[in-house]
Design an enzyme around this catalytic site. Structure first.
Site, PDB file in Angstrom:
ATOM      1  N   TYR A 311      65.727 -14.843  63.055  1.00 16.25           N
ATOM      2  CA  TYR A 311      64.574 -16.071  63.211  1.00 16.25           C
ATOM      3  C   TYR A 311      63.632 -15.934  62.113  1.00 16.25           C
ATOM      4  O   TYR A 311      62.679 -16.841  62.049  1.00 16.25           O
ATOM      5  CB  TYR A 311      63.691 -15.790  64.672  1.00 16.25           C
ATOM      6  N   CYS A 337      75.568  -2.387  57.306  1.00 18.87           N
ATOM      7  CA  CYS A 337      76.306  -2.970  56.001  1.00 18.87           C
ATOM      8  C   CYS A 337      76.052  -4.304  56.226  1.00 18.87           C
ATOM      9  O   CYS A 337      77.213  -5.022  56.237  1.00 18.87           O
ATOM     10  CB  CYS A 337      77.600  -2.255  56.125  1.00 18.87           C
TER      11      CYS A 337
HETATM   12  N1  LLP Z   1      62.717 -19.957  80.675  1.00 21.23           N
HETATM   13  C1  LLP Z   1      63.531 -20.330  80.124  1.00 21.23           C
HETATM   14  C2  LLP Z   1      64.443 -21.353  80.831  1.00 21.23           C
HETATM   15  C3  LLP Z   1      64.249 -19.734  78.899  1.00 21.23           C
HETATM   16  O1  LLP Z   1      65.209 -20.180  78.262  1.00 21.23           O
HETATM   17  C4  LLP Z   1      63.223 -18.834  78.206  1.00 21.23           C
HETATM   18  C5  LLP Z   1      63.650 -18.213  77.145  1.00 21.23           C
HETATM   19  C6  LLP Z   1      62.004 -18.513  78.991  1.00 21.23           C
HETATM   20  C7  LLP Z   1      61.758 -18.873  80.023  1.00 21.23           C
HETATM   21  C8  LLP Z   1      61.033 -17.334  78.410  1.00 21.23           C
HETATM   22  O2  LLP Z   1      60.377 -17.795  77.105  1.00 21.23           O
HETATM   23  P1  LLP Z   1      59.259 -16.912  76.622  1.00 21.23           P
HETATM   24  O3  LLP Z   1      58.169 -16.942  77.530  1.00 21.23           O
HETATM   25  O4  LLP Z   1      59.885 -15.657  76.245  1.00 21.23           O
HETATM   26  O5  LLP Z   1      59.161 -17.440  75.177  1.00 21.23           O
HETATM   27  N2  LLP Z   1      64.982 -14.682  71.748  1.00 21.23           N
HETATM   28  C9  LLP Z   1      64.084 -15.521  71.192  1.00 21.23           C
HETATM   29  C10 LLP Z   1      63.180 -16.440  72.275  1.00 21.23           C
HETATM   30  C11 LLP Z   1      64.474 -17.210  73.102  1.00 21.23           C
HETATM   31  C12 LLP Z   1      63.816 -17.475  74.505  1.00 21.23           C
HETATM   32  C13 LLP Z   1      65.160 -18.318  75.180  1.00 21.23           C
HETATM   33  N3  LLP Z   1      64.634 -18.570  76.389  1.00 21.23           N
HETATM   34  C14 LLP Z   1      63.003 -14.809  70.350  1.00 21.23           C
HETATM   35  O6  LLP Z   1      63.311 -13.561  70.074  1.00 21.23           O
HETATM   36  O7  LLP Z   1      61.978 -15.382  69.879  1.00 21.23           O
END
Ligand code: LLP
Length: 408
Positions: A311, A337
């Site tokens: 990201y 790598c």
């Molecule tokens: N609810 C749903 C339906 C979601 O899809 C997500 C995250 C959350 C709650 C929680 O979102 P948060 O509060 O953590 O922002 N891997 C990415 C973030 C992708 C989030 C996917 N869904 C990162 O590392 O920034």
């Protein structure tokens, strides 16, 4: 992590000592931070009937899940695997919401039959749900409010082009299926995306959902998903959770008055609860003073922390072995790598081979997004709670990598 007398510590525990004891690289979680974040959210929404459903995709270490349960936090899961992990630490099916994204229907059946509430995310799934359960099982419907929120398109989920949820433009179709089968819709859900600081997108999305909610007479819940921003960069301003809470609470109360009943307000935070609690400790291996850049290689890479590469995310780095060292500019890279640059031209106190560096904000989407790429094992994990450090996942071994191979 505190710095005092030129020495970093987490709840009084020396991170360099942790690496000596448990090896490097190492994930470390500060349970005290998780406790504080849960409390902050509960206090911000104390004016409404609020429930926290921790989005455990952020961190599924069982010790973290156990701590959430102890703190009265329920769970949001996206797969049978996450569901079973929740049950491993004692969550009842009824305390878990299943928010799938186009998953095979048998996964939904298993979750529903184990008592979970499902967030239905497509018209075909809604039709299947109606045919299968009629009015006998409650469900939530995930709507896509068509609101673009946060700055990073890769982690937005409610804009028009997003795959997630059922567009509000299809509300009539939703209502027709609900009526056809008498489906018991107890909640509407939306998730705007991740890293959202301002109240405005939440309020905008909430406005769309609440308008739609007036068509559903049996609601008990509005689920506003997750997405609260955390500070990754030292200059990032923090979400003022108190003000955000007041603004959202006021809008929700108005809605409840219009709806004619006080509903529950659910949130599904991931990052907000666990991001700041986590550190990835790595060791500087090779220092390469190239004419273009001064590279520091560390004993980790995109296999352990992919966010910077996936990201372009900023993760602050501390040299915990040499906090008082003279500032120099380094490009911190991994051992994989592939180009796995953690940070370009980053000022750090002088780094010497063997120094332990700490990546901050490694509690969310860090270990859970790790891999075995380049046949590298995943790190161990340690939880520090009440001043005591405890190994909560051992480091993988070569045997773990070979376990599923059939051609040994
Ligand atoms: N609810 C749903 C339906 C979601 O899809 C997500 C995250 C959350 C709650 C929680 O979102 P948060 O509060 O953590 O922002 N891997 C990415 C973030 C992708 C989030 C996917 N869904 C990162 O590392 O920034």
């Amino acid at each position: 992590m505190q710095l005092s007398d030129n020495q970093y510590s987490i709840q009084g525990v020396d991170p360099v000592e942790l690496c000596r004891q448990y090896g490097s690289p190492l994930y470390v979680y500060d349970g005290g931070t998780i406790r504080r974040k849960v409390l902050e959210l509960q206090e911000a929404f104390s004016g409404v009937k609020m429930k926290i459903k921790y989005a455990c995709k952020a961190n599924t270490n069982l010790a973290v899940l156990r701590l959430m349960r102890e703190l009265g936090v329920e769970l949001d899961v996206v797969s049978p695997g996450e569901f079973e992990m929740g049950r491993c630490v004692g969550y009842l099916g009824s305390q878990i919401t299943f928010t799938p994204s186009g998953v095979p229907y048998p996964e939904v059946r298993t979750a529903v039959e184990a008592g979970a509430t499902v967030n239905i995310d497509s018209l075909p799934l809604l039709e299947w749900f109606g045919q299968t359960y009629g009015s006998s099982k409650p469900c939530l419907i995930r709507l896509k409010p068509n609101v673009a929120a946060g700055g990073n398109i890769k982690i937005m989920t409610a804009h028009t082009d997003s795959k997630f949820g059922i567009s509000v433009a299809l509300l009539d179709n939703v209502l027709a299926i609900v009526e056809k089968y008498g489906i018991k819709v107890i909640g509407l859900h939306q998730h705007t995306g991740s890293d959202i600081k301002e109240a405005e997108p939440f309020l905008k999305a909430a406005g769309v959902i609440m308008e739609a909610a007036l068509h559903f007479p049996d609601l008990e819940v509005i689920d506003m998903g997750g997405g609260f921003k955390v500070a990754y960069h030292p200059e990032d301003s923090l979400t003022d959770m108190h003000t955000l809470g007041q603004q959202i609470t006021a809008g929700f109360k108005d809605f409840c008055a219009r709806y004619g009943r006080e509903l529950e307000l659910w949130f599904e935070p991931g990052k907000f609860l666990v991001s700041e609690s986590g550190y990835l400790l790595v060791t500087a291996t090779v220092l390469k003073n190239d004419p273009a850049r001064f590279f520091i290689h560390v004993d980790s890479g995109l296999n352990h922390l992919v966010r910077p590469m996936m990201y372009g995310s900023y993760h602050h780095i501390l040299n915990v072995s040499n906090p008082g060292g003279e500032a120099k500019t380094y490009t911190v890279v991994g051992y994989i790598c592939e180009t796995d640059t953690f940070a370009t031209d980053r000022p750090l106190p002088e780094v010497r081979p063997g120094d332990v560096l700490a990546f901050l904000n490694a509690g969310a989407y860090a270990f859970t997004m790790s891999s075995n790429y380049n046949a590298r094992v995943r790190p161990a994990e340690v939880l520090i709670d009440h001043g005591q450090a405890r190994l909560v996942r051992r480091r993988e071994t070569l045997d773990d990598l070979l376990r599923t191979q059939e051609d040994l």
